[in-house]
Write a protein that holds these residues in place. Structure first.
Motif, PDB file in Angstrom:
ATOM      1  N   THR A 119      -6.864  22.393   1.808  1.00 45.42           N
ATOM      2  CA  THR A 119      -7.453  21.605   0.709  1.00 45.42           C
ATOM      3  C   THR A 119      -7.377  20.156   1.312  1.00 45.42           C
ATOM      4  OG1 THR A 119      -6.510  23.197  -0.806  1.00 45.42           O
ATOM      5  CG2 THR A 119      -6.712  20.833  -1.608  1.00 45.42           C
ATOM      6  N   ILE A 120      -8.333  19.535   1.016  1.00 44.99           N
ATOM      7  CA  ILE A 120      -8.366  17.999   1.439  1.00 44.99           C
ATOM      8  C   ILE A 120      -8.695  17.379  -0.139  1.00 44.99           C
ATOM      9  CG2 ILE A 120      -9.657  16.173   2.645  1.00 44.99           C
ATOM     10  CD1 ILE A 120     -10.584  18.750   4.614  1.00 44.99           C
ATOM     11  N   GLU A 121      -7.614  16.398  -0.096  1.00 46.64           N
ATOM     12  CA  GLU A 121      -7.492  15.596  -1.394  1.00 46.64           C
ATOM     13  C   GLU A 121      -7.607  14.025  -1.037  1.00 46.64           C
ATOM     14  OE1 GLU A 121      -4.285  16.009  -4.306  1.00 46.64           O
ATOM     15  OE2 GLU A 121      -3.563  14.266  -2.870  1.00 46.64           O
ATOM     16  N   LEU A 122      -8.407  13.424  -1.761  1.00 44.86           N
ATOM     17  CA  LEU A 122      -8.680  11.967  -1.373  1.00 44.86           C
ATOM     18  C   LEU A 122      -7.563  11.536  -2.331  1.00 44.86           C
ATOM     19  CD1 LEU A 122      -9.778   9.222  -0.419  1.00 44.86           C
ATOM     20  CD2 LEU A 122     -11.666   9.464  -2.174  1.00 44.86           C
ATOM     21  N   ASN A 123      -6.228  10.874  -1.984  1.00 48.48           N
ATOM     22  CA  ASN A 123      -5.391  10.747  -2.809  1.00 48.48           C
ATOM     23  C   ASN A 123      -5.316   9.182  -3.566  1.00 48.48           C
ATOM     24  OD1 ASN A 123      -2.314   9.512  -3.109  1.00 48.48           O
ATOM     25  ND2 ASN A 123      -2.390  12.013  -3.428  1.00 48.48           N
ATOM     26  N   LYS A 124      -5.726   8.263  -2.547  1.00 52.56           N
ATOM     27  CA  LYS A 124      -5.850   6.956  -3.098  1.00 52.56           C
ATOM     28  C   LYS A 124      -6.831   6.057  -2.187  1.00 52.56           C
ATOM     29  CE  LYS A 124      -1.539   4.314  -1.550  1.00 52.56           C
ATOM     30  NZ  LYS A 124      -0.612   3.620  -2.330  1.00 52.56           N
ATOM     31  N   LEU A 125      -7.127   4.910  -2.733  1.00 54.21           N
ATOM     32  CA  LEU A 125      -8.001   3.976  -1.822  1.00 54.21           C
ATOM     33  C   LEU A 125      -7.186   2.575  -2.204  1.00 54.21           C
ATOM     34  CD1 LEU A 125     -11.607   4.901  -2.834  1.00 54.21           C
ATOM     35  CD2 LEU A 125     -10.361   5.337  -0.697  1.00 54.21           C
ATOM     36  N   GLU A 126      -6.903   2.251  -1.048  1.00 50.53           N
ATOM     37  CA  GLU A 126      -6.034   0.866  -1.035  1.00 50.53           C
ATOM     38  C   GLU A 126      -6.857  -0.401  -0.383  1.00 50.53           C
ATOM     39  OE1 GLU A 126      -1.451   0.570  -0.224  1.00 50.53           O
ATOM     40  OE2 GLU A 126      -2.589   0.196   1.639  1.00 50.53           O
ATOM     41  N   PRO A 127      -7.044  -1.490  -1.199  1.00 50.47           N
ATOM     42  CA  PRO A 127      -7.691  -2.368  -0.649  1.00 50.47           C
ATOM     43  C   PRO A 127      -6.966  -3.185   0.798  1.00 50.47           C
ATOM     44  CG  PRO A 127      -7.523  -2.931  -2.998  1.00 50.47           C
ATOM     45  CD  PRO A 127      -6.865  -1.832  -2.413  1.00 50.47           C
ATOM     46  N   GLN A 128      -7.723  -3.393   1.869  1.00 55.19           N
ATOM     47  CA  GLN A 128      -7.070  -3.895   3.192  1.00 55.19           C
ATOM     48  C   GLN A 128      -8.111  -5.197   3.554  1.00 55.19           C
ATOM     49  OE1 GLN A 128      -4.401  -2.744   4.839  1.00 55.19           O
ATOM     50  NE2 GLN A 128      -4.000  -1.886   2.935  1.00 55.19           N
ATOM     51  N   LYS A 129      -7.666  -6.432   3.122  1.00 56.66           N
ATOM     52  CA  LYS A 129      -8.580  -7.499   3.200  1.00 56.66           C
ATOM     53  C   LYS A 129      -9.957  -7.263   2.909  1.00 56.66           C
ATOM     54  CE  LYS A 129      -5.641  -9.345   6.884  1.00 56.66           C
ATOM     55  NZ  LYS A 129      -5.433  -9.728   8.218  1.00 56.66           N
ATOM     56  N   GLU A 130     -10.995  -7.085   3.605  1.00 61.44           N
ATOM     57  CA  GLU A 130     -12.348  -6.968   3.313  1.00 61.44           C
ATOM     58  C   GLU A 130     -12.816  -5.533   3.536  1.00 61.44           C
ATOM     59  OE1 GLU A 130     -15.074  -9.482   5.037  1.00 61.44           O
ATOM     60  OE2 GLU A 130     -13.705 -11.344   4.485  1.00 61.44           O
ATOM     61  N   SER A 131     -11.636  -4.699   3.712  1.00 60.91           N
ATOM     62  CA  SER A 131     -11.902  -3.247   3.796  1.00 60.91           C
ATOM     63  C   SER A 131     -11.148  -2.271   2.921  1.00 60.91           C
ATOM     64  CB  SER A 131     -11.443  -2.859   5.348  1.00 60.91           C
ATOM     65  OG  SER A 131     -11.741  -1.598   5.711  1.00 60.91           O
ATOM     66  N   CYS A 132     -11.084  -0.944   3.184  1.00 62.28           N
ATOM     67  CA  CYS A 132     -10.470  -0.211   2.302  1.00 62.28           C
ATOM     68  C   CYS A 132      -9.891   0.911   3.164  1.00 62.28           C
ATOM     69  CB  CYS A 132     -11.484   0.527   1.225  1.00 62.28           C
ATOM     70  SG  CYS A 132     -10.727   1.608  -0.071  1.00 62.28           S
ATOM     71  N   ARG A 133      -8.552   1.231   2.805  1.00 69.51           N
ATOM     72  CA  ARG A 133      -7.910   2.218   3.363  1.00 69.51           C
ATOM     73  C   ARG A 133      -8.006   3.475   2.469  1.00 69.51           C
ATOM     74  NH1 ARG A 133      -2.881   0.278   6.209  1.00 69.51           N
ATOM     75  NH2 ARG A 133      -4.547  -0.048   7.710  1.00 69.51           N
ATOM     76  N   ALA A 134      -8.177   4.654   2.979  1.00 68.47           N
ATOM     77  CA  ALA A 134      -8.329   5.885   2.489  1.00 68.47           C
ATOM     78  C   ALA A 134      -6.762   6.833   2.641  1.00 68.47           C
ATOM     79  CB  ALA A 134      -9.224   6.726   2.410  1.00 68.47           C
ATOM     80  N   TYR A 135      -6.297   7.262   1.690  1.00 67.43           N
ATOM     81  CA  TYR A 135      -5.163   8.180   1.926  1.00 67.43           C
ATOM     82  C   TYR A 135      -5.529   9.427   1.580  1.00 67.43           C
ATOM     83  CZ  TYR A 135      -1.970   4.208   2.009  1.00 67.43           C
ATOM     84  OH  TYR A 135      -1.434   2.800   2.476  1.00 67.43           O
ATOM     85  N   VAL A 136      -5.394  10.429   2.562  1.00 62.37           N
ATOM     86  CA  VAL A 136      -5.853  11.715   2.445  1.00 62.37           C
ATOM     87  C   VAL A 136      -4.738  12.608   2.637  1.00 62.37           C
ATOM     88  CG1 VAL A 136      -7.437  13.504   3.455  1.00 62.37           C
ATOM     89  CG2 VAL A 136      -8.374  11.341   3.196  1.00 62.37           C
ATOM     90  N   VAL A 137      -4.577  13.818   1.710  1.00 61.55           N
ATOM     91  CA  VAL A 137      -3.550  14.702   1.808  1.00 61.55           C
ATOM     92  C   VAL A 137      -4.407  15.924   2.127  1.00 61.55           C
ATOM     93  CG1 VAL A 137      -1.891  16.116   0.346  1.00 61.55           C
ATOM     94  CG2 VAL A 137      -2.250  13.592  -0.083  1.00 61.55           C
ATOM     95  N   VAL A 138      -3.980  16.600   3.328  1.00 51.17           N
ATOM     96  CA  VAL A 138      -4.344  17.813   3.902  1.00 51.17           C
ATOM     97  C   VAL A 138      -3.304  18.901   3.687  1.00 51.17           C
ATOM     98  CG1 VAL A 138      -5.496  18.937   5.679  1.00 51.17           C
ATOM     99  CG2 VAL A 138      -5.653  16.573   5.362  1.00 51.17           C
ATOM    100  N   THR A 139      -3.616  19.900   2.761  1.00 49.81           N
ATOM    101  CA  THR A 139      -2.753  20.929   2.932  1.00 49.81           C
ATOM    102  C   THR A 139      -3.313  22.251   3.551  1.00 49.81           C
ATOM    103  OG1 THR A 139      -2.008  20.099   0.656  1.00 49.81           O
ATOM    104  CG2 THR A 139      -1.596  22.279   1.126  1.00 49.81           C
TER     105      THR A 139
END
Length: 147
Positions: free
Chosen positions: A37-57
């Motif tokens: 299972t691949i879950e896009l958990n959250k997106l977090e702004p990083q200056k002019e970019s975006c960091r994605a947190y992915v939970v893999v089960t």
């Protein structure tokens, strides 16, 4: 009296039909379960970019040495923003883990992500077939993840 017997017969008949339906129409326990299972958990702004947190089960007993996905980022208007590869491996067996990756796109420009294909899927003994079929995609973020 005849009417009463008819209702009892229909009552038994109804229960028999209900039991039969359970066997024919209810999926077996675990039929919907997937190995990964691949879950896009959250997106977090990083200056002019975006960091994605992915939970893999990884619900399987397989150790994935490599799991590389072909992802397509769609902008909020539905237009494709970019395409990139994401390597989530290695993944331990029977383990939940968190992976981070930076998108070279501002978070407000991420409408959704599509797992377009699996580019590489290897275990300890070599290539694993049907990896895409074994994946389930979910999202807790505003942007959705699908396959």
């Amino acid at each position: 009296m005849g009417l009463r017997r008819t209702f009892k017969l229909h009552g038994r008949f109804g229960r028999i039909v209900a039991l039969a339906a359970m066997f024919f129409f209810v999926p077996a326990v675990g039929a919907e379960a997937t190995n990964l299972t691949i879950e896009l958990n959250k997106l977090e702004p990083q200056k002019e970019s975006c960091r994605a947190y992915v939970v893999v089960t990884n619900n399987s007993s397989t150790v994935y040495q490599a799991l590389k996905l072909d992802l397509v980022l769609f902008q909020p208007d539905g237009v494709i923003g970019r395409r990139f590869a994401l390597d989530l491996g290695p993944l331990k067996a029977q383990k939940r883990s968190v992976k981070l990756f930076d998108l070279d796109t501002p978070c407000d420009q991420v409408g959704s992500l599509l797992i377009n294909d699996v580019l590489e899927c290897n275990g300890e003994t070599g290539s694993i077939p049907n990896c895409l079929a074994d994946l389930a995609a979910t999202s807790l973020a505003k942007a959705k993840l699908s396959k």
